[in-house]
Design an enzyme around this catalytic site. Structure first.
Site, PDB file in Angstrom:
ATOM      1  N   GLU A  88       0.351   7.954  -1.075  1.00  0.00           N
ATOM      2  CA  GLU A  88       1.160   7.934   0.037  1.00  0.00           C
ATOM      3  C   GLU A  88       2.293   8.732   0.008  1.00  0.00           C
ATOM      4  O   GLU A  88       3.693   8.285  -0.019  1.00  0.00           O
ATOM      5  CB  GLU A  88       1.875   6.292   0.175  1.00  0.00           C
ATOM      6  N   ASN A 113      -4.160  10.383  -2.026  1.00  0.00           N
ATOM      7  CA  ASN A 113      -4.522   8.964  -1.152  1.00  0.00           C
ATOM      8  C   ASN A 113      -3.639   8.880  -0.382  1.00  0.00           C
ATOM      9  O   ASN A 113      -2.240   8.623  -0.577  1.00  0.00           O
ATOM     10  CB  ASN A 113      -4.865   8.037  -2.069  1.00  0.00           C
ATOM     11  N   HIS A 140      -7.128   1.190   6.230  1.00  0.00           N
ATOM     12  CA  HIS A 140      -6.728  -0.338   6.663  1.00  0.00           C
ATOM     13  C   HIS A 140      -6.578  -0.264   8.219  1.00  0.00           C
ATOM     14  O   HIS A 140      -5.840   0.240   8.791  1.00  0.00           O
ATOM     15  CB  HIS A 140      -5.153  -0.501   6.025  1.00  0.00           C
ATOM     16  N   GLU A 145      -9.580   2.215   0.593  1.00  0.00           N
ATOM     17  CA  GLU A 145      -9.076   0.981   0.881  1.00  0.00           C
ATOM     18  C   GLU A 145      -9.313   0.088   2.114  1.00  0.00           C
ATOM     19  O   GLU A 145      -8.539  -0.515   2.817  1.00  0.00           O
ATOM     20  CB  GLU A 145      -7.731   0.963   0.814  1.00  0.00           C
ATOM     21  N   ASP A 187     -10.478  -2.200   4.992  1.00  0.00           N
ATOM     22  CA  ASP A 187     -10.302  -3.556   5.529  1.00  0.00           C
ATOM     23  C   ASP A 187     -10.179  -3.463   7.062  1.00  0.00           C
ATOM     24  O   ASP A 187      -9.699  -2.398   7.497  1.00  0.00           O
ATOM     25  CB  ASP A 187      -9.482  -4.450   4.827  1.00  0.00           C
TER      26      ASP A 187
HETATM   27  C1  GLA Z   1      -1.425   0.525  -0.175  1.00  0.00           C
HETATM   28  C2  GLA Z   1      -1.733   0.595  -1.562  1.00  0.00           C
HETATM   29  C3  GLA Z   1      -2.594  -0.334  -2.164  1.00  0.00           C
HETATM   30  C4  GLA Z   1      -2.405  -1.828  -1.754  1.00  0.00           C
HETATM   31  C5  GLA Z   1      -2.272  -1.852  -0.197  1.00  0.00           C
HETATM   32  C6  GLA Z   1      -2.017  -3.230   0.158  1.00  0.00           C
HETATM   33  O1  GLA Z   1      -2.685   0.653   0.588  1.00  0.00           O
HETATM   34  O2  GLA Z   1      -2.453   1.605  -1.772  1.00  0.00           O
HETATM   35  O3  GLA Z   1      -2.683  -0.497  -3.505  1.00  0.00           O
HETATM   36  O4  GLA Z   1      -1.116  -2.098  -2.376  1.00  0.00           O
HETATM   37  O5  GLA Z   1      -1.105  -0.857   0.175  1.00  0.00           O
HETATM   38  O6  GLA Z   1      -1.857  -4.355  -0.755  1.00  0.00           O
END
Ligand code: GLA
Length: 369
Positions: free
Chosen positions: A168, A212, A247, A276, A278
């Protein structure tokens, strides 16, 4: 009967009516269904490496990532004091189960010890105005980062190949589109470069090093990330790929925008990972809570969208080398408390660990109810 008992009784009955969680043995394995495409992973906490959850993971995934225990504050809570126990548990479980592990995350602005950013006198480095001291602070911070990265990569390099080196770092709302974290305020983009170089040196040529981020489908964010990575690659910074957190929700973003982003990065010769995944069952601004009874049309919509997404992933397997969910079943997800507390159901398995319509949508749509 007093009024409290009267209201409590139906609730208890409802609880009792729910079946006990169990692992279905008569359904296909998710990872086996994708064996010709890419590995499938899940984020876990150490306590999920035993019992039913472990069984579910062993059946369906061949990749693990730590949901929290490999983040900077968990691994090095105080300077020089490394806490390996929880991370080791995940690595050990993966090895025993024939799974790979990916590392998340070496450097992040969140879940990181405040000690990183304090000078020798305990003063926050960002508050320093003296130019000479600012130079010394930058040097000290980069040394700490270098030690953090080399110590961790050195320890796990034989067990872990895939690394989220930085997480991030892009924020379109901040000056220059770079997240105005303490890392950035103190070192500029040098922290990113130092982290990748240290990871490469400690991990060797086979380590796969990722940058990432979330929202990489958003053209503004995507293009800023692209510009940064392109510049870094031109300077010889060893970046192997982009981790797309993914996400997402049942309403957006479009599958095309997710794939377009991967295609753009692959033109730079980079790999892509979904790191990640979801899928929230609510629109971002929706503050309702469906409670235990999620409407069938919502689960259907989720299934349709998962199907579309995985069909696109399969069609793009040449530029996508893995798909990792940020959890495995709906009983455990960060979305239950973010952005508000409510019942969430973002995965392919429900709270009882049973296959949802979304599971069949990605494994065998002919079996969709
Ligand atoms: C971000 C982070 C993850 C996690 C998510 C939510 O995506 O990269 O490690 O903390 O937030 O929990």
């Amino acid at each position: 009967m007093d009024p409290i008992e009267q209201t409590a009784a139906p609730e208890e009955e409802k609880e009792r009516a729910l079946p006990e969680p169990s692992v279905q043995t008569d359904i296909p394995s998710l990872m086996e269904s994708y064996a010709d495409y890419f590995p499938i992973g899940a984020a876990v906490e150490p306590f999920q490496t035993t019992g039913l959850k472990a069984e579910l993971l062993k059946k369906h995934v061949n990749w693990l990532v730590a949901e929290n225990v490999m983040k900077p504050d968990a691994i090095q809570p105080a300077e020089g004091s490394f806490n390996w126990e929880n991370a080791d548990r995940i690595v050990k479980f993966a090895k025993e189960s024939g799974m790979e592990v990916r590392f998340h995350a070496l450097i992040w602005h969140s879940q990181v010890g405040a000690w990183f950013f304090k000078d020798a006198d305990g003063k926050p480095m960002v508050d320093e105005t003296d130019p000479g001291k600012r130079v010394a602070n930058k040097k000290l911070l980069l040394e700490r980062l270098d030690t953090h990265v080399r110590t961790i990569v050195g320890r796990y390099k034989d067990d872990i190949q895939s690394w989220d080196v930085v997480n991030e770092v892009i924020e379109p709302g901040d000056p220059g589109g770079m997240r105005a974290s303490d890392w950035y305020k103190i070192t500029g983009t040098d922290y990113i470069e130092t982290a990748f170089r240290a990871a490469r040196e400690a991990g060797g040529p086979d380590a796969k090093l990722y940058i990432n981020d979330y929202g990489t489908d958003n053209p503004v964010k995507r293009d800023r990330l692209y510009e940064l990575v392109k510049e870094m690659l031109a300077n010889g910074v060893p970046i192997d790929g982009v981790g797309h957190q993914t996400h997402i929700g049942i309403l957006g973003p479009t599958v095309d925008s997710i794939i377009d982003s991967m295609q753009k990065f692959s033109e730079l010769g980079l790999d892509n990972l979904v790191t990640e995944l979801d899928m929230s069952i609510y629109a971002w601004n929706d503050r309702r809570d469906f409670g235990a009874d999620i409407p069938a049309d919502v689960l259907k919509k989720q299934a349709d969208r998962y199907r579309e997404l995985f069909e696109a992933f399969k069609a793009n397997k040449d530029i996508l080398s893995g798909v990792v969910f940020w959890g495995i079943a709906d009983d455990h997800t960060w979305l239950s408390s973010f952005p508000v507390k409510r019942t969430e159901a973002p995965f392919l398995f429900d709270k009882q660990l049973q296959a949802k319509p979304a599971f069949w949508a990605v494994v065998d749509p002919s079996k969709l109810p």
